[in-house]
Design a protein around this motif. Structure first.
Motif, PDB file in Angstrom:
ATOM      1  N   SER A 110       0.817  -1.225   0.000  1.00 58.48           N
ATOM      2  CA  SER A 110       0.000   0.000   0.000  1.00 58.48           C
ATOM      3  C   SER A 110       0.850   1.274   0.000  1.00 58.48           C
ATOM      4  O   SER A 110       0.516   2.248  -0.679  1.00 58.48           O
ATOM      5  CB  SER A 110      -0.955   0.006   1.199  1.00 58.48           C
ATOM      6  N   GLY A 111       1.944   1.272   0.737  1.00 54.90           N
ATOM      7  CA  GLY A 111       2.790   2.464   0.786  1.00 54.90           C
ATOM      8  C   GLY A 111       3.359   2.812  -0.587  1.00 54.90           C
ATOM      9  O   GLY A 111       3.105   3.905  -1.111  1.00 54.90           O
ATOM     10  N   HIS A 114       0.439   3.861  -3.032  1.00 51.85           N
ATOM     11  CA  HIS A 114      -0.335   5.076  -2.793  1.00 51.85           C
ATOM     12  C   HIS A 114       0.508   6.288  -2.433  1.00 51.85           C
ATOM     13  O   HIS A 114       0.002   7.406  -2.436  1.00 51.85           O
ATOM     14  CB  HIS A 114      -1.381   4.816  -1.710  1.00 51.85           C
ATOM     15  N   VAL A 115       1.770   6.063  -2.112  1.00 51.10           N
ATOM     16  CA  VAL A 115       2.623   7.209  -1.790  1.00 51.10           C
ATOM     17  C   VAL A 115       3.596   7.488  -2.939  1.00 51.10           C
ATOM     18  O   VAL A 115       3.747   8.618  -3.379  1.00 51.10           O
ATOM     19  CB  VAL A 115       3.402   6.974  -0.480  1.00 51.10           C
ATOM     20  N   ARG A 159       5.470  -3.762   6.045  1.00 49.81           N
ATOM     21  CA  ARG A 159       4.796  -2.630   5.419  1.00 49.81           C
ATOM     22  C   ARG A 159       5.645  -1.365   5.544  1.00 49.81           C
ATOM     23  O   ARG A 159       5.752  -0.589   4.590  1.00 49.81           O
ATOM     24  CB  ARG A 159       3.426  -2.415   6.072  1.00 49.81           C
ATOM     25  N   MET A 163       8.678   0.980   2.195  1.00 50.96           N
ATOM     26  CA  MET A 163       8.966   2.347   1.757  1.00 50.96           C
ATOM     27  C   MET A 163      10.473   2.597   1.673  1.00 50.96           C
ATOM     28  O   MET A 163      10.911   3.707   1.394  1.00 50.96           O
ATOM     29  CB  MET A 163       8.338   3.368   2.715  1.00 50.96           C
TER      30      MET A 163
END
Lengths: 252, 241
Positions: A110-111, A114-115, A159, A163
């Motif tokens: 997700s990081g 979406h980032v 998670r 990043m």
């Protein structure tokens, strides 16, 4: 790498951080201990800007971040910059906070998706590698509700690692776990430390602190009361407060 | 006087047409209200006062006055200010506004029920507030708000009878017209009651079942549970797939 200079933080009348000075060098593992309410968690939350500070300066690689004095005025970084900095420092908290509507794989991906805007296929391929690294290659498609606390916490670590952070903050990550699940999470953290990750760890696991820390910091009432290399810190603490705390914690 | 079974077939086409209008009005109003309600809810919980204050006034105003009064205002009062609206325009606007306020409160409650830790975890990753809302909070809030939205829908279906005061020929008004010419009040309004009930009762049963199912399956408990749940809302399913 991360440097806190004269940090003060108040919640109303409560002075949670009192003139805190702390430097974490690249590759260093700093373990923060202290009684509950001593400001350890707030210290980490401030580094991730989940809490603002009232005065002082936080530096990342020498550069002041979030809010700081500039030309005699207190300035605040714009949202976009705050986000970019947060993305460079991973944080894992006591309560995992996995996204319950996403599989383990989607949580980890997700990081980046979406980032960073990483294409989903690429992000998920990386996520698989990370889940394997934390020993969860079998649980890729499981949802948080189907995982044990220890497994959820390892997904949460993966998670944050997705990043590619320069440093990781761990806020009592084993405190909510059943005792038999603590070991699997600590193993993952030890492996990270061995790989040279810069880490700030708030924990009550004194054995783990002694083993993994480059430096131990003792906090009480919002202030740092003592710090030192783990061997000396645990066998020969100088402050009375540290002695009393260690005695109380280690007795049981 | 009394109940006349034999006259029902004769009046049924007119009443069923009224029911059709009632259903159409319900669908139109609900769609508009659901769309308008979301930004209102987001503004209500915004950190910016210039969004929060107007949204709060909007909601309190529409919740604090009867829908009937609002419809009256749009249709019978505004002409005195030189604004003339068609009955349908006034009716759809009036009821959509009122219901957008009700729905925004349900959205808001659903959003606020999501643990703050979820937002913090997403913030830590570096996500923007808008992304967090869309990717993390709303997909979870939907589970919470679906049952109350179902109840609002049923309430709206019955409330469309208020449109009769604007001379819109929905079920209630068709009944009144029919009654004024045939004087079969007992038969007509009993049939109308049965027609409302025939829609509302099964709908309420569906809402109850949905509510029980959403409660019974812990969130994200297996891909199958999730898929069956998100089938209702393909828009959000995209984000999590």
């Amino acid at each position: 790498m991360i440097k806190l200079e004269h940090i003060n933080k108040r919640f109303g009348a409560l002075h949670v951080l009192r003139d805190v000075n702390l430097e974490i060098a690249r590759g260093e593992v700093v373990v923060v201990i202290g009684p509950s309410g001593s400001g350890k968690s707030t210290l980490l939350r401030v580094i991730n800007h989940l809490e603002g500070i009232d005065s002082g300066t936080i530096r990342l690689n020498g550069e002041p971040i979030y809010d700081y004095e500039k030309d005699g005025k207190r300035v605040h970084d714009p949202e976009a910059k705050v986000r970019a900095i947060r993305a460079r420092v991973g944080m894992v908290s006591q309560r995992f906070n996995l996204f319950p509507h996403m599989s383990a794989l989607d949580n980890v991906a997700s990081g980046p998706i979406h980032v960073r805007g990483t294409p989903a296929a690429e992000a998920k391929a990386q996520a698989r590698v990370l889940l394997e690294r934390v020993g969860l290659s079998e649980k890729v498609h499981s949802f948080p509700a189907q995982l044990s606390g220890g497994q959820q916490q390892r997904v949460a670590i993966a998670r944050a690692l997705a990043m590619n952070p320069e440093a990781m903050l761990f806020d009592e990550v084993t405190s909510a776990l059943d005792p038999e699940l603590v070991g699997e999470v600590l193993r993952v953290m030890k492996a990270l430390a061995a790989e040279g990750m810069t880490m700030a760890i708030v924990t009550h696991e004194m054995g783990f602190a002694r083993e993994v820390a480059d430096r131990v910091v003792m906090m009480d009432h919002g202030a740092i009361v003592e710090e030192g290399a783990p061997a000396a810190f645990f066998s020969n603490p100088t402050s009375e407060r540290t002695k009393a705390f260690l005695q109380a914690v280690i007795r049981h | 006087m009394g109940f006349h079974w034999d006259e029902i077939p004769g009046m049924l086409p007119v009443l069923l047409h009224g029911l059709l209008i009632t259903v159409l009005a319900t669908i139109m109003i609900m769609i508009i209200a659901m769309v308008v309600g979301l930004p209102v809810a987001l503004a209500r919980i915004s950190r910016h006062w210039f969004l929060r204050y107007p949204a709060t006034i909007y909601v309190q105003f529409l919740r604090g006055t009867p829908v009937l009064l609002q419809l009256f205002y749009l249709y019978y009062v505004l002409p005195f200010a030189g604004i003339r609206l068609e009955p349908w325009t006034a009716g759809i606007i009036g009821m959509s506004l009122a219901y957008s306020a009700y729905l925004s409160e349900i959205y808001r409650a659903g959003i606020e029920a999501i643990d703050r830790g979820q937002t913090e975890a997403a913030l830590s990753l570096g996500m923007s507030r808008a992304k967090i809302m869309r990717v993390v909070v709303l997909p979870q809030a939907i589970r919470i708000i679906i049952p109350p939205i179902g109840n609002i829908l049923i309430g709206l279906f019955k409330d469309t009878s208020l449109l009769s005061v604007l001379t819109i020929r929905e079920l209630m008004f068709e009944g009144q017209i029919l009654a004024s010419t045939t004087f079969r009040h007992i038969t007509i309004f009993t049939v109308i009651a049965v027609l409302y009930l025939a829609v509302c009762w099964p709908s309420a049963a569906i809402v109850d079942r949905l509510e029980r199912r959403l409660k019974a399956t812990p969130q994200g408990d297996g891909p199958s549970a999730r898929r069956s749940f998100f089938r209702f809302l393909p828009f959000f399913a995209r984000e999590t797939g």
